[in-house]
Enzyme design. Sequence first.
Site, PDB file in Angstrom:
ATOM      1  N   ARG A  19      33.058  18.347  12.719  1.00  0.00           N
ATOM      2  CA  ARG A  19      32.839  19.758  12.397  1.00  0.00           C
ATOM      3  C   ARG A  19      34.152  20.434  12.031  1.00  0.00           C
ATOM      4  O   ARG A  19      34.202  21.272  11.126  1.00  0.00           O
ATOM      5  CB  ARG A  19      32.180  20.459  13.589  1.00  0.00           C
ATOM      6  CG  ARG A  19      31.775  21.891  13.303  1.00  0.00           C
ATOM      7  CD  ARG A  19      30.870  22.444  14.396  1.00  0.00           C
ATOM      8  NE  ARG A  19      31.578  22.630  15.659  1.00  0.00           N
ATOM      9  CZ  ARG A  19      31.026  23.195  16.732  1.00  0.00           C
ATOM     10  NH1 ARG A  19      29.766  23.594  16.694  1.00  0.00           N
ATOM     11  NH2 ARG A  19      31.731  23.336  17.840  1.00  0.00           N
ATOM     12  N   LYS A  64      23.382  41.329  29.108  1.00  0.00           N
ATOM     13  CA  LYS A  64      23.459  39.941  28.662  1.00  0.00           C
ATOM     14  C   LYS A  64      22.399  39.151  29.413  1.00  0.00           C
ATOM     15  O   LYS A  64      22.116  39.421  30.575  1.00  0.00           O
ATOM     16  CB  LYS A  64      24.837  39.339  28.944  1.00  0.00           C
ATOM     17  CG  LYS A  64      25.047  37.943  28.400  1.00  0.00           C
ATOM     18  CD  LYS A  64      25.100  37.895  26.882  1.00  0.00           C
ATOM     19  CE  LYS A  64      26.353  38.525  26.323  1.00  0.00           C
ATOM     20  NZ  LYS A  64      26.544  38.236  24.881  1.00  0.00           N
ATOM     21  N   ALA A  82      29.744  28.739  14.240  1.00  0.00           N
ATOM     22  CA  ALA A  82      29.334  29.674  13.189  1.00  0.00           C
ATOM     23  C   ALA A  82      30.419  30.687  12.870  1.00  0.00           C
ATOM     24  O   ALA A  82      30.728  30.942  11.699  1.00  0.00           O
ATOM     25  CB  ALA A  82      28.046  30.385  13.615  1.00  0.00           C
TER      26      ALA A  82
END
Length: 344
Positions: free
Chosen positions: A209, A79, A184
């Site tokens: 949102r 990562k 998303a």
Amino acid sequence: MFEDLLRRWDGEHVVIRYDEATGAWIFVCVHSTKLGPAMGGTRLKTYDGPHDALDDGLRLAAGMTRKLAVLGLPCGGGKAVLAVPEIPAGDGRRRLLERYGELIESLGGSYVTGPDVNTREEDMDVVGSRTAHVFFRSLGNGGSGDPSVHTALGVFHGIRATLAHAFGSEDPAGRTVLVQGTGAVGAKLTRLLLDAGAVVLVSDVDEERARATGAQPVDPDTALELECDVYAPCALGATLNAESIPRLRCRIVAGGANNQLATPQDGERLRGAGILYAPDYVINGGGALHGIGLERLGWDPDRLEREVAGIGERLAGIYRQAEAAGITTSDAAERLAAERLAAS
């Protein structure tokens, strides 16, 4: 500053770079290359300090090793974290990502990256202008595009498998699901659940949102205390801890966020509360299957869909193993990953 974190970590190496032009700390954490090159996303985020950013990267990298091992992919885990004073935009963002891409290129393919929090396929196009070791560039630039659709689909299949184990039926119709975070992945998961007939509550600090999903928004401050069948964390990690678990009023935790357990002991806390936990790095593996399958392994779309659906089957096996051994589902998933790594 970083010694204690690195002493405790069981990974292979960390590359640290300070970007003077932006004040960003760049951490590339390579946890394991035992199964193949380390793969993981690029997280662009503000932190209280570089120590916190490195801690996040180390934990996420270890989770990627487990995720890719459980999924049976020929890759190790890593990562990258770009800890910035503020989220950059415009030319400043582009130049930071170009310098980051040059750093990735200097590692010779030991680490391959993709998008994560606050990065997207357009950013991978920029990184990809400096290195070939990148996934999820836009379709127009030879990549496989946005992976969030398959992350969400994998979580959906995982919820169905978890419902089947907890209630005897995988049908989400009529079940109440609380989705925390409508970015998303969370927004796409919400749509899949609504289409399947579930009653969906959504919690997000961005109320607009949340409303755009078409589900019922709830107050983020009290969302965890609402009665529901499934709590689906799809924002940042560590929402499951000693303080929050006693507040949960659900039978299942199954969502797309990484590092959902604040500590390993939280898996036992969930078990003690009678809550069935879908280990995060298993249920949210659809995005990894998307990028690695399409870009490295040559899968066609039908093969990808079958593999993503298989996330539900993997979870069902983990639940059976946990019950048979009298252990937590998180421990059962750890065993599965360790077996794959040991067999390599």
